[in-house]
Structure formats: structure tokens, C-alpha cells
Design a protein around this motif. Sequence first.
Motif, PDB file in Angstrom:
ATOM      1  N   CYS A  61      25.835  56.329  -5.518  1.00 33.02           N
ATOM      2  CA  CYS A  61      24.899  56.477  -5.513  1.00 33.02           C
ATOM      3  C   CYS A  61      24.919  57.856  -4.307  1.00 33.02           C
ATOM      4  CB  CYS A  61      23.399  55.774  -4.531  1.00 33.02           C
ATOM      5  SG  CYS A  61      22.696  54.775  -5.522  1.00 33.02           S
ATOM      6  N   VAL A  62      25.098  59.278  -4.999  1.00 32.22           N
ATOM      7  CA  VAL A  62      25.231  60.422  -4.967  1.00 32.22           C
ATOM      8  C   VAL A  62      23.211  61.308  -5.099  1.00 32.22           C
ATOM      9  CG1 VAL A  62      27.338  60.633  -4.804  1.00 32.22           C
ATOM     10  CG2 VAL A  62      26.186  61.004  -7.036  1.00 32.22           C
ATOM     11  N   ILE A  63      23.289  62.276  -3.914  1.00 29.90           N
ATOM     12  CA  ILE A  63      22.320  62.930  -4.733  1.00 29.90           C
ATOM     13  C   ILE A  63      22.456  63.779  -6.043  1.00 29.90           C
ATOM     14  CG2 ILE A  63      23.462  65.191  -3.767  1.00 29.90           C
ATOM     15  CD1 ILE A  63      20.769  66.443  -2.524  1.00 29.90           C
ATOM     16  N   GLN A  64      21.153  63.748  -6.541  1.00 33.77           N
ATOM     17  CA  GLN A  64      21.105  64.482  -8.331  1.00 33.77           C
ATOM     18  C   GLN A  64      21.542  66.254  -7.670  1.00 33.77           C
ATOM     19  OE1 GLN A  64      17.462  63.938  -9.178  1.00 33.77           O
ATOM     20  NE2 GLN A  64      16.016  66.289  -8.023  1.00 33.77           N
ATOM     21  N   PRO A  65      22.513  66.307  -8.860  1.00 32.53           N
ATOM     22  CA  PRO A  65      22.919  67.906  -8.764  1.00 32.53           C
ATOM     23  C   PRO A  65      21.842  68.360  -9.186  1.00 32.53           C
ATOM     24  CG  PRO A  65      23.691  66.892 -10.778  1.00 32.53           C
ATOM     25  CD  PRO A  65      22.434  65.466 -10.243  1.00 32.53           C
ATOM     26  N   MET A  66      22.473  69.916  -8.846  1.00 38.48           N
ATOM     27  CA  MET A  66      21.320  70.818  -8.804  1.00 38.48           C
ATOM     28  C   MET A  66      21.828  71.072 -10.129  1.00 38.48           C
ATOM     29  SD  MET A  66      22.836  73.318  -5.478  1.00 38.48           S
ATOM     30  CE  MET A  66      23.859  73.741  -5.899  1.00 38.48           C
ATOM     31  N   ASP A  67      20.288  72.345 -10.368  1.00 37.23           N
ATOM     32  CA  ASP A  67      20.014  72.873 -11.760  1.00 37.23           C
ATOM     33  C   ASP A  67      21.332  73.809 -12.792  1.00 37.23           C
ATOM     34  OD1 ASP A  67      17.807  71.527 -12.002  1.00 37.23           O
ATOM     35  OD2 ASP A  67      16.312  73.946 -11.966  1.00 37.23           O
ATOM     36  N   GLY A  68      21.852  73.705 -13.413  1.00 37.90           N
ATOM     37  CA  GLY A  68      22.598  74.380 -13.681  1.00 37.90           C
ATOM     38  C   GLY A  68      23.975  74.069 -14.102  1.00 37.90           C
ATOM     39  N   PHE A  69      24.268  72.670 -13.303  1.00 38.56           N
ATOM     40  CA  PHE A  69      24.775  71.791 -13.191  1.00 38.56           C
ATOM     41  C   PHE A  69      24.970  70.582 -14.015  1.00 38.56           C
ATOM     42  CE2 PHE A  69      25.366  74.549  -9.645  1.00 38.56           C
ATOM     43  CZ  PHE A  69      26.645  74.290  -9.503  1.00 38.56           C
ATOM     44  N   TYR A  70      26.345  70.004 -14.220  1.00 36.58           N
ATOM     45  CA  TYR A  70      26.335  68.503 -15.066  1.00 36.58           C
ATOM     46  C   TYR A  70      26.007  67.541 -14.267  1.00 36.58           C
ATOM     47  CZ  TYR A  70      28.831  71.198 -18.829  1.00 36.58           C
ATOM     48  OH  TYR A  70      29.040  72.384 -19.957  1.00 36.58           O
ATOM     49  N   ASP A  71      26.394  66.562 -14.744  1.00 31.19           N
ATOM     50  CA  ASP A  71      26.286  65.060 -14.066  1.00 31.19           C
ATOM     51  C   ASP A  71      27.251  65.059 -13.136  1.00 31.19           C
ATOM     52  OD1 ASP A  71      23.789  64.402 -15.084  1.00 31.19           O
ATOM     53  OD2 ASP A  71      24.084  63.276 -16.184  1.00 31.19           O
ATOM     54  N   PRO A  72      27.384  64.917 -12.112  1.00 30.11           N
ATOM     55  CA  PRO A  72      28.282  64.557 -11.427  1.00 30.11           C
ATOM     56  C   PRO A  72      29.796  63.166 -11.749  1.00 30.11           C
ATOM     57  CG  PRO A  72      27.046  62.554 -10.445  1.00 30.11           C
ATOM     58  CD  PRO A  72      26.577  63.843 -11.427  1.00 30.11           C
ATOM     59  N   ARG A  73      30.972  63.997 -11.739  1.00 30.27           N
ATOM     60  CA  ARG A  73      32.119  63.615 -12.270  1.00 30.27           C
ATOM     61  C   ARG A  73      33.327  62.835 -11.257  1.00 30.27           C
ATOM     62  NH1 ARG A  73      31.266  66.332 -17.085  1.00 30.27           N
ATOM     63  NH2 ARG A  73      29.567  65.938 -17.002  1.00 30.27           N
ATOM     64  N   LEU A  74      34.309  62.019 -11.645  1.00 26.95           N
ATOM     65  CA  LEU A  74      34.824  62.207 -10.683  1.00 26.95           C
ATOM     66  C   LEU A  74      35.870  63.399 -10.563  1.00 26.95           C
ATOM     67  CD1 LEU A  74      36.059  58.558 -10.585  1.00 26.95           C
ATOM     68  CD2 LEU A  74      35.072  59.655  -8.973  1.00 26.95           C
ATOM     69  N   LEU A  75      36.547  63.750  -9.417  1.00 28.03           N
ATOM     70  CA  LEU A  75      37.893  65.298 -10.068  1.00 28.03           C
ATOM     71  C   LEU A  75      39.148  64.693  -9.349  1.00 28.03           C
ATOM     72  CD1 LEU A  75      37.823  67.811 -10.881  1.00 28.03           C
ATOM     73  CD2 LEU A  75      37.466  68.629  -8.342  1.00 28.03           C
ATOM     74  N   TRP A  76      39.972  65.044  -9.890  1.00 26.26           N
ATOM     75  CA  TRP A  76      41.469  64.707  -9.266  1.00 26.26           C
ATOM     76  C   TRP A  76      41.779  65.881  -9.217  1.00 26.26           C
ATOM     77  CZ3 TRP A  76      46.007  66.344 -11.287  1.00 26.26           C
ATOM     78  CH2 TRP A  76      47.412  66.276 -10.128  1.00 26.26           C
ATOM     79  N   ILE A  77      42.602  66.104  -8.142  1.00 23.00           N
ATOM     80  CA  ILE A  77      43.249  67.692  -7.939  1.00 23.00           C
ATOM     81  C   ILE A  77      44.773  68.045  -7.108  1.00 23.00           C
ATOM     82  CG2 ILE A  77      43.024  69.986  -6.410  1.00 23.00           C
ATOM     83  CD1 ILE A  77      40.058  69.009  -5.798  1.00 23.00           C
ATOM     84  N   GLY A  78      45.606  68.277  -8.118  1.00 15.31           N
ATOM     85  CA  GLY A  78      47.342  68.035  -7.795  1.00 15.31           C
ATOM     86  C   GLY A  78      47.960  69.262  -7.831  1.00 15.31           C
ATOM     87  N   ASP A  79      48.984  69.231  -7.058  1.00 16.75           N
ATOM     88  CA  ASP A  79      50.109  70.358  -7.970  1.00 16.75           C
ATOM     89  C   ASP A  79      50.139  70.548  -9.342  1.00 16.75           C
ATOM     90  OD1 ASP A  79      50.030  71.232  -4.832  1.00 16.75           O
ATOM     91  OD2 ASP A  79      51.516  69.517  -4.281  1.00 16.75           O
ATOM     92  N   ALA A  80      50.948  71.643  -9.621  1.00 17.43           N
ATOM     93  CA  ALA A  80      50.785  71.956 -11.354  1.00 17.43           C
ATOM     94  C   ALA A  80      52.107  70.890 -11.471  1.00 17.43           C
ATOM     95  CB  ALA A  80      51.967  73.572 -11.129  1.00 17.43           C
TER      96      ALA A  80
END
Length: 371
Positions: A61-80
Motif C-alpha cells: 500500500c502506497v500513497i496514490q500518485p499526484m496528477d500528471g504521474f503514472y501509477d506507481p511501479r518498480l524501478l531498478w537503477i544500476g550501472d551501465a
Amino acid sequence: MTWNGRWWLLRALISLPLGGLGGALVAGGCGSAEPPCGEPWNPCLITNEDGTSNGVCAGKCVIQPMDGFYDPRLLWIGDADDPEPACEDLTGFDLQSRTTEQIAPRRSFRFRTLLPGDEPCSKCKCSVPSCSMPEIVAAHSHASCENTPAATLRPFNPPRNWQGECTSPGTVPAEEFSAIWIAPGPDGSCTPSTVGEPSPPKSPAKIAVACSGLVMNTWCPENGEVCMVNQQETNVPPGWRYCMISRYEGPRECYPPAGPGERPRFSDKLTFYDQDLERSCTPCVCVPTRTPRECVARVSAYSDSACSEGALLGTTTVTAGEVDRCLRPEEDGAALGSIRAEWEVNELGLCEPAGGEPYPTTVCCLPEPAG
């Protein structure tokens, strides 16, 4: 009681009439023995104050996104040079089907960051502003220069790059025209363009992959929350974050940080760029830096070929970039033999180029857990 026993007990409770629950299950939990929703999952039957049930939230359960944003999703961040994860490989235990299922199988975005000094877009420049005399003049058969089906126009254009000196494109007999039509001069304001070729960017410092799964608006006990189904922390490997992504390119604001005791918000602001940097470059524009340009020419017509003062037919002003003018001779019965012009206002504005930068995409994430 084992987890399986709890699950079947919940299913049995759900099948009971709501009135038989006696209000024991209310929004926000199902007894002190159970974890709150989304931490890491919520096996609680959610019953609203009016007695209706929203079902079971098995997820985050997460706070709903603000106007102008997509539904929340999972984001992976890594080195190139890190191997990119596949969204299809994100799996977790589904409480309803009691099987291992994909939790966020759709890759929705693939981003990169930029390194200092990267210039992936062509540079912008602006032309030098100028004032130009009218280029199109014609003898018109209608006294008001109205373009009716029966109207005729006879070209009386000055030479190319005309500076206003006396010119005689020919002679138009008096019986062949009733007025002189003059088109406005070209708009010589600053015109943007690109210069040079973009330099290939260096290897990105970071890359990011966004995976989206099922998001339900009615499965969480608190108003203003949404449930990221089966995407609770126990199902999400290290290196992933919960984020919302702006629908629009350009800088955006995120939620302010949560206060003490409040549920975390999407307050960590990250900036990424499309993998195809050249495709997402901002257009070049010219920004005025001085009084706007104004070009006003006073055009005079004469009955002879030498622009003699005694042969003056009339005078009118023409402003560059605005409407055309209709000059009607002050006296009937005279031919059209020449024209001349001089600047009444010749003010050149100044401008600077802007644009030619990759569009940023704003990503707002929940704060990473401390430690």
C-alpha cells in the motif's frame, strides 16, 4: 496458526454475511497479531464503516500518485555495465492463487542519466534580425483591393532586396487599376536553427528500468492509498525502488517529505533521460533580450517613372509581419509609373538562443529504507 490456516480462515470469514462479522474487522487491520497493510503484505479483510468489503490487499500500500504521474511501479537503477533485469523475472507468491506469479511483467520505461559535459543535442543559434522592404506590390482593379472573382491584379513588384530607392517596374494605364495593393514586408525577426552535429554521449553513469504490475485503488484501508498487488517487500529483490513517473517530459515537483509518524511519500526526486537522446531534444527557440523588433516602411506611388514630387499618387505605411495595405490614388485618371519607400521605424530587437537540450523525465520514489 500457520499462514495457510490464516488464509483459509479469512476466506471463510469473507463468505459469511457481513452482518455476522459483528464489526470485528474494520479498516486498518484485523487484530494486533496481524501486520499492517503493505508491511510487507496485508492479509486483512478490509471492511468499511458502511459494512461493505473491499477485499484483501496482498501487496504494497502506497500513497496514490499526484496528477500528471503514472501509477506507481518498480524501478531498478544500476550501472551501465550491469546486466539489466527482465521484468518477467520478477515473481512472488500470490495469496489468492497460492502460486508463484509474475508481479510486474511489463517494462514501461528504460532511462539513462547524463554525465557532466555530455551534449547529445545539436546546438541552437538565432539569425540576425533585420527589417526588409515590401517585396510584393500589384495594381488592383478594385478600389478597396477586394479580391472578388472579377478583380484583376497586375504585378508591380520592386527588385529583389529592394532598399526603398525609386523603382519603375513598368507603367500601368489609369484605366487598368483603381488601387495599389502592397503586401507587408517579411518578418525579419530572429529565426532559430541548429548548428553542428551532436556529440555522442559518453557511457551513461546510470541506467534505469521501470516495470509495472497490477495496481488497485480499492484494496487499501486508508483513503488516498493504492495497492501494488503482490509487490510487497518480500517479493521484491534488492536494487528495486517504489516510484511514480511523470507523464510529461520536463521538470516536475515530487511530494514533500513525510512528517514524523506519517506514511512515506514519493518524495525522492530523480531525473532521467530517454535512451534515444536525440529524439527527445527540446526544440530551438529565440528568446528576446531587447525591445521587440518593429519595421514600418512608408511607401509612396507616382504616376511617372522618376518618383517626381509633382506626380505623387499617394502614400501609406506598411508594418512588417502584419496586414497588407491598399493605397488608393488621391486623383483618378493617372497612370502608375513608379514607387519608392523609406523607413519610418527601423528598430532591431535582440535575442538569444535557447533549447537544444534533452527532455528530462522526473521520477519520484519512496525514500530508501534507513541502513
